[in-house]
Design a protein around this motif. Structure first.
Motif, mmCIF file in Angstrom:
data_model
loop_
_atom_site.group_PDB
_atom_site.id
_atom_site.type_symbol
_atom_site.label_atom_id
_atom_site.label_comp_id
_atom_site.label_asym_id
_atom_site.label_seq_id
_atom_site.Cartn_x
_atom_site.Cartn_y
_atom_site.Cartn_z
ATOM 1 N N LEU A 271 0.861 -1.185 0.000
ATOM 2 C CA LEU A 271 0.000 0.000 0.000
ATOM 3 C C LEU A 271 0.897 1.234 0.000
ATOM 4 O O LEU A 271 1.670 1.454 0.937
ATOM 5 N N VAL A 272 0.815 2.034 -1.067
ATOM 6 C CA VAL A 272 1.703 3.184 -1.251
ATOM 7 C C VAL A 272 0.925 4.474 -1.009
ATOM 8 O O VAL A 272 -0.103 4.721 -1.647
ATOM 9 N N ASP A 273 1.410 5.273 -0.084
ATOM 10 C CA ASP A 273 0.801 6.566 0.217
ATOM 11 C C ASP A 273 1.173 7.558 -0.888
ATOM 12 O O ASP A 273 2.353 7.788 -1.163
ATOM 13 N N THR A 274 0.176 8.143 -1.546
ATOM 14 C CA THR A 274 0.428 9.125 -2.608
ATOM 15 C C THR A 274 -0.113 10.496 -2.233
ATOM 16 O O THR A 274 -0.376 11.320 -3.110
ATOM 17 N N SER A 275 -0.296 10.755 -0.947
ATOM 18 C CA SER A 275 -0.809 12.053 -0.520
ATOM 19 C C SER A 275 0.297 13.102 -0.571
ATOM 20 O O SER A 275 1.486 12.795 -0.756
ATOM 21 N N LEU A 276 -0.086 14.347 -0.384
ATOM 22 C CA LEU A 276 0.831 15.467 -0.568
ATOM 23 C C LEU A 276 1.999 15.440 0.410
ATOM 24 O O LEU A 276 3.100 15.891 0.091
ATOM 25 N N SER A 277 1.786 14.896 1.596
ATOM 26 C CA SER A 277 2.878 14.887 2.570
ATOM 27 C C SER A 277 4.044 14.017 2.121
ATOM 28 O O SER A 277 5.162 14.169 2.615
ATOM 29 N N MET A 278 3.800 13.092 1.176
ATOM 30 C CA MET A 278 4.888 12.257 0.671
ATOM 31 C C MET A 278 5.831 13.039 -0.242
ATOM 32 O O MET A 278 6.879 12.534 -0.636
ATOM 33 N N GLU A 279 5.462 14.277 -0.609
ATOM 34 C CA GLU A 279 6.355 15.146 -1.369
ATOM 35 C C GLU A 279 7.278 15.941 -0.452
ATOM 36 O O GLU A 279 8.066 16.763 -0.918
ATOM 37 N N ASN B 102 1.876 7.184 -9.153
ATOM 38 C CA ASN B 102 0.912 8.284 -9.163
ATOM 39 C C ASN B 102 -0.156 8.149 -10.237
ATOM 40 O O ASN B 102 -0.932 9.071 -10.459
ATOM 41 N N ALA B 103 -0.201 7.024 -10.941
ATOM 42 C CA ALA B 103 -1.196 6.874 -12.002
ATOM 43 C C ALA B 103 -2.596 6.844 -11.415
ATOM 44 O O ALA B 103 -2.864 6.144 -10.436
ATOM 45 N N ASP B 104 -3.505 7.590 -12.032
ATOM 46 C CA ASP B 104 -4.920 7.613 -11.650
ATOM 47 C C ASP B 104 -5.151 8.125 -10.232
ATOM 48 O O ASP B 104 -6.260 8.060 -9.729
ATOM 49 N N LEU B 105 -4.105 8.614 -9.576
ATOM 50 C CA LEU B 105 -4.265 9.152 -8.227
ATOM 51 C C LEU B 105 -3.598 10.524 -8.177
ATOM 52 O O LEU B 105 -2.382 10.639 -8.106
ATOM 53 N N THR B 106 -4.393 11.559 -8.240
ATOM 54 C CA THR B 106 -3.857 12.905 -8.149
ATOM 55 C C THR B 106 -3.314 13.145 -6.749
ATOM 56 O O THR B 106 -3.930 12.762 -5.759
ATOM 57 N N VAL B 107 -2.136 13.766 -6.671
ATOM 58 C CA VAL B 107 -1.556 14.064 -5.364
ATOM 59 C C VAL B 107 -2.424 15.111 -4.680
ATOM 60 O O VAL B 107 -2.596 16.221 -5.182
ATOM 61 N N VAL B 108 -2.998 14.747 -3.554
ATOM 62 C CA VAL B 108 -3.926 15.620 -2.845
ATOM 63 C C VAL B 108 -3.491 15.728 -1.391
ATOM 64 O O VAL B 108 -2.743 14.884 -0.889
ATOM 65 N N PRO B 109 -3.944 16.768 -0.694
ATOM 66 C CA PRO B 109 -3.561 16.921 0.717
ATOM 67 C C PRO B 109 -4.338 16.019 1.661
ATOM 68 O O PRO B 109 -4.201 16.144 2.864
ATOM 69 N N ARG B 110 -5.148 15.125 1.123
ATOM 70 C CA ARG B 110 -5.950 14.255 1.984
ATOM 71 C C ARG B 110 -5.290 12.882 2.088
ATOM 72 O O ARG B 110 -4.891 12.298 1.083
ATOM 73 N N SER B 111 -5.197 12.391 3.302
ATOM 74 C CA SER B 111 -4.542 11.110 3.544
ATOM 75 C C SER B 111 -5.449 10.241 4.403
ATOM 76 O O SER B 111 -5.856 10.650 5.488
ATOM 77 N N ALA B 112 -5.773 9.053 3.904
ATOM 78 C CA ALA B 112 -6.655 8.132 4.629
ATOM 79 C C ALA B 112 -6.017 6.747 4.655
ATOM 80 O O ALA B 112 -6.587 5.771 4.166
#
Length: 497
Positions: free
Chosen positions: A90-98, A204-214
């Motif tokens: 499970l890969v976190d792609t939320s904004l905090s990963m930047e 990051n395919a099909d998952l826009t980097v967003v500030p929401r993390s769940a």
């Protein structure tokens, strides 16, 4: 012919089963049972044999029948290869990963081939030139890529068959030999990751980097999708920042109950950027007029812990404002804000604590600003009414009198009573109960009357006074009304009866 098979054991990826084939139709079981029953009845009713002889003959007949039943079918041992257990990544792609962190180079050497080679960096040369350790800046998502892709670019076209699986080329290379790998990306939704024709995984395919993390909700979702399947574990490539849905603690507990381990490689490091967040609020949900109440919340700081730090906060109750400071000594990561509040008016209230920004302040990375909670609102009720208490006792024993006296004498600073006490005494005379409106000889079978109390204290009462119907009402009182229930055991009835 009837076939029967039952699993015997599973060893590794081989399942062994013992199978037999019954040469006769199934209805023969019924015929055999009838013959066996007739045999037993005949032997038991025989008048020419002793009990010992009957028992011996009956045992021999039963054993012979069992041997016949066991020997008739043809037995065989089957071994079948089972599928690999599933390993979820499970890969976190939320904004905090930047967010970039500082890492010591030496601990990263096992990942050097996948972290530095794509950038043409020779980490060994860097260490030799520095003649010691080197601090490097790495974005968290880069470390996630290192676990999956290694030095493969993700510029190739996506494969058409999403069920096709390529070997992982990063630090997780080789695990597909033992496990069936399933890759998912998660921010505020969970989606399978896209594979490229060159074998790489598009994080990051099909998952826009967003500030929401769940992340917590993501764990629960993949557990749901693979429910009933053999799961070796879940690998989480995340920095642990959660601001949506279930917490990591909640998801971890569900995974523990499902016997699915969570494996979390460290993809985050140290940051010199000062940052903080408010966590673990602790406050009452209701207070009384003119009674001081304490509201607490912890302040957790991130970044460089070696310096002394003061963070100002503004506290507002809608009528007045004041400033308090969270003070951190060197090396201290967490401190607590404590606020006292006194209200002279009843009703719903809000106490807000918020970071007081100062000119020139710079807090954290922009990606963090979406996650760090820098304000909090305490919402509570200020009550002017006394707490309604019901004491249920069989007789006015010492414990009852002491507790009633304690409630009656309790007052606030303004001299108002804190408790309104009513009593049910099974031994009291009915005429005495009529003279005192707060004393009853029986418990009224009125749910509205019972639900009007905030707290009920049950003492040493008999089953006649507290019958089954009233006990069920008390259950509803706690479950539906949310009332408080206390038990004060005695020597005569409770809990013996």
């Amino acid at each position: 012919m009837t076939n029967f098979a039952s699993p015997i054991w599973v060893l590794g990826q081989v399942q062994s089963r013992l199978q037999f084939q019954w040469p006769l139709p199934t209805w023969w079981f019924g015929l055999i049972a009838v013959v066996l029953a007739i045999t037993i009845v005949t032997i038991v009713k025989s008048s020419h044999a002793t009990i010992l002889q009957k028992s011996t003959l009956l045992t021999c007949r039963l054993l012979a029948m069992m041997v016949l039943v066991v020997m008739l079918p043809g037995w065989s041992l089957l071994q079948e290869k089972t599928g690999k257990p599933k390993l979820i990544v499970l890969v976190d792609t939320s904004l905090s990963m930047e967010y970039p962190d500082k890492h010591s180079l030496k601990p990263l050497m096992p990942l050097a081939n996948w972290v530095f080679d794509p950038h043409g960096i020779d980490p060994i040369l860097m260490l030799d030139e520095a003649q010691g350790d080197v601090i490097v800046d790495l974005v968290r998502m880069e470390l996630s890529h290192a676990f999956l892709n290694g030095d493969l670019s993700m510029s190739g076209p996506a494969i058409k068959d999403q069920q096709q699986r390529f070997p992982l080329m990063g630090a997780l290379k080789g695990v597909e030999d033992e496990y069936d790998i399933h890759l998912y990306g998660v921010n505020d939704v969970v989606k399978p990751l896209t594979y490229r024709e060159n074998g790489s995984v598009d994080v990051n395919a099909d998952l826009t980097v967003v500030p929401r993390s769940a992340i917590g909700t993501g764990i629960l979702e993949v557990l749901r999708r693979h429910r009933g399947q053999s799961m070796a574990g879940i690998v989480l490539l995340t920095d642990g920042r959660v601001n949506r849905g279930a917490s990591l603690k909640q998801a971890g507990e569900v995974a523990r109950q499902a016997s699915v381990p969570l494996i979390i490689p460290q993809v985050f490091g140290r940051s010199d950027a000062k940052d903080f967040e408010l966590v673990q609020p602790n406050a009452p949900i209701s207070v009384f007029v003119d009674e001081p109440a304490v509201f607490e919340i912890d302040v957790l700081r991130h970044g460089n812990l070696e310096s002394e730090l003061q963070i100002p906060f503004q506290v507002s109750d809608g009528e007045s404002d004041y400033v308090i400071h969270a003070e951190f000594q060197p090396g201290k990561r967490e401190t607590q804000l404590s606020m006292k509040y006194v209200s002279s008016e009843p009703g719903p209230k809000t106490l807000q604590v918020e970071h007081l920004s100062e000119n020139g302040d710079s807090w954290g990375h922009p990606a963090y600003s979406y996650f760090a909670k820098r304000s909090h609102e305490f919402q509570f009720e200020v009550k002017d009414d006394a707490v309604n208490v019901l004491l249920i006792e069989e007789s006015p024993r010492f414990e009852y009198r002491a507790l009633e006296d304690l409630f009656q004498r309790a007052t606030n600073k303004a001299g108002r009573k804190k408790f309104d006490v009513s009593s049910v005494l099974g031994s009291v005379a009915p005429q005495l109960a009529q003279e005192n409106p707060n004393v009853y000889s029986v418990i009224p079978k009125d749910k509205d009357w019972l639900f009007g109390f905030d707290v009920i204290v049950i003492g040493d009462v008999s089953p006649q006074l507290l019958n089954l119907e009233l006990q069920e009402m008390l259950v509803e009182y706690v479950v539906q009304r949310g009332g408080g229930l206390a038990m004060l055991a005695g020597e005569q009835y409770l809990p013996l009866s």
